[in-house]
Design a protein around this motif. Sequence first.
Motif, mmCIF file in Angstrom:
data_model
loop_
_atom_site.group_PDB
_atom_site.id
_atom_site.type_symbol
_atom_site.label_atom_id
_atom_site.label_comp_id
_atom_site.label_asym_id
_atom_site.label_seq_id
_atom_site.Cartn_x
_atom_site.Cartn_y
_atom_site.Cartn_z
ATOM 1 N N LEU A 1 39.994 -11.268 23.290
ATOM 2 C CA LEU A 1 39.547 -11.128 21.904
ATOM 3 C C LEU A 1 38.801 -9.802 21.786
ATOM 4 N N VAL A 2 39.237 -8.967 20.855
ATOM 5 C CA VAL A 2 38.636 -7.641 20.692
ATOM 6 C C VAL A 2 38.059 -7.538 19.288
ATOM 7 N N ALA A 3 36.745 -7.410 19.210
ATOM 8 C CA ALA A 3 36.079 -7.226 17.915
ATOM 9 C C ALA A 3 36.072 -5.739 17.592
ATOM 10 N N GLY A 4 36.525 -5.399 16.400
ATOM 11 C CA GLY A 4 36.577 -4.007 15.988
ATOM 12 C C GLY A 4 35.198 -3.445 15.678
ATOM 13 N N ALA A 5 35.153 -2.144 15.528
ATOM 14 C CA ALA A 5 33.909 -1.487 15.127
ATOM 15 C C ALA A 5 33.534 -1.937 13.714
ATOM 16 N N THR A 6 32.298 -1.804 13.377
ATOM 17 C CA THR A 6 31.818 -2.203 12.062
ATOM 18 C C THR A 6 32.601 -1.491 10.974
ATOM 19 N N ASP B 1 32.835 1.591 20.485
ATOM 20 C CA ASP B 1 33.810 2.549 21.022
ATOM 21 C C ASP B 1 35.178 1.888 21.166
ATOM 22 N N ASP B 2 36.017 2.044 20.148
ATOM 23 C CA ASP B 2 37.334 1.405 20.152
ATOM 24 C C ASP B 2 38.234 1.953 21.253
ATOM 25 N N ALA B 3 38.117 3.230 21.572
ATOM 26 C CA ALA B 3 38.942 3.814 22.631
ATOM 27 C C ALA B 3 38.602 3.184 23.981
ATOM 28 N N LEU B 4 37.341 2.969 24.238
ATOM 29 C CA LEU B 4 36.922 2.348 25.489
ATOM 30 C C LEU B 4 37.405 0.894 25.551
ATOM 31 N N LYS B 5 37.393 0.196 24.425
ATOM 32 C CA LYS B 5 37.887 -1.188 24.401
ATOM 33 C C LYS B 5 39.395 -1.224 24.662
ATOM 34 N N ARG B 6 40.148 -0.265 24.084
ATOM 35 C CA ARG B 6 41.592 -0.210 24.351
ATOM 36 C C ARG B 6 41.859 0.039 25.839
ATOM 37 N N GLU B 7 41.086 0.932 26.432
ATOM 38 C CA GLU B 7 41.239 1.203 27.857
ATOM 39 C C GLU B 7 40.886 -0.038 28.684
ATOM 40 N N ALA B 8 39.858 -0.743 28.273
ATOM 41 C CA ALA B 8 39.471 -1.965 28.984
ATOM 42 C C ALA B 8 40.579 -3.011 28.910
ATOM 43 N N VAL B 9 41.220 -3.139 27.762
ATOM 44 C CA VAL B 9 42.325 -4.094 27.617
ATOM 45 C C VAL B 9 43.449 -3.740 28.587
ATOM 46 N N LEU B 10 43.787 -2.464 28.685
ATOM 47 C CA LEU B 10 44.844 -2.035 29.614
ATOM 48 C C LEU B 10 44.468 -2.319 31.060
ATOM 49 N N GLU C 1 29.667 -4.830 26.051
ATOM 50 C CA GLU C 1 29.471 -3.392 26.091
ATOM 51 C C GLU C 1 29.842 -2.957 27.494
ATOM 52 N N LEU C 2 30.759 -2.028 27.590
ATOM 53 C CA LEU C 2 31.260 -1.635 28.895
ATOM 54 C C LEU C 2 30.677 -0.310 29.345
ATOM 55 N N ASP C 3 30.217 -0.288 30.564
ATOM 56 C CA ASP C 3 29.773 0.934 31.208
ATOM 57 C C ASP C 3 31.025 1.549 31.828
ATOM 58 N N TYR C 4 31.327 2.801 31.504
ATOM 59 C CA TYR C 4 32.574 3.407 31.972
ATOM 60 C C TYR C 4 32.693 3.374 33.491
ATOM 61 N N SER C 5 31.591 3.558 34.202
ATOM 62 C CA SER C 5 31.669 3.556 35.667
ATOM 63 C C SER C 5 32.123 2.201 36.188
#
Length: 149
Positions: free
Chosen positions: A118-123, A26-35, A2-6
């Motif tokens: 490895l990125v687990a998708g939302a439920t 939050d799939d958008a936050l995970k995509r940003e984290a991957v980048l 779980e990523l804290d945006y800050s």
Amino acid sequence: MELDYSKLAKGFPKPAERVYLLTGSDDALKREAVLKLTEPLLDSSFADFDREERDIPPTGAGEAGEAARAILASAGGVPMASERRVVIVTSVQRLGKEDQEVLAAGLPKLGGLSCLVLVAGATEYDAGKVKGKALGTKLLNAVAKAGAS
């Protein structure tokens, strides 16, 4: 994780781990984290060669163990000109139990030039009921030992 945006805005700690597991709703936050995680590891001129994305289909991945072996083979490659060979696997929760176990067994063998994300998708839901598989304990433990979750 779980990523804290800050924390995400500051980037990931250096040096990069060999394996990352990103989870959460939050799939958008995970995509940003991957980048943010992968861009510093790749030479922009060779990103097409040194970066690979795989998505696990909803039906799983075919023959048991096949998907995990393909993921490990991709991640085990040597980068052409980048700092790391980056392999991103989305919807990893769709892997069957045997694939997860094969993947877990192979993670400690990844070399220092690998970065497997490895990125687990939302439920996922089907007719209001939770659909999909969960990440197994063996895979979670292997990621914790070999990288970051």
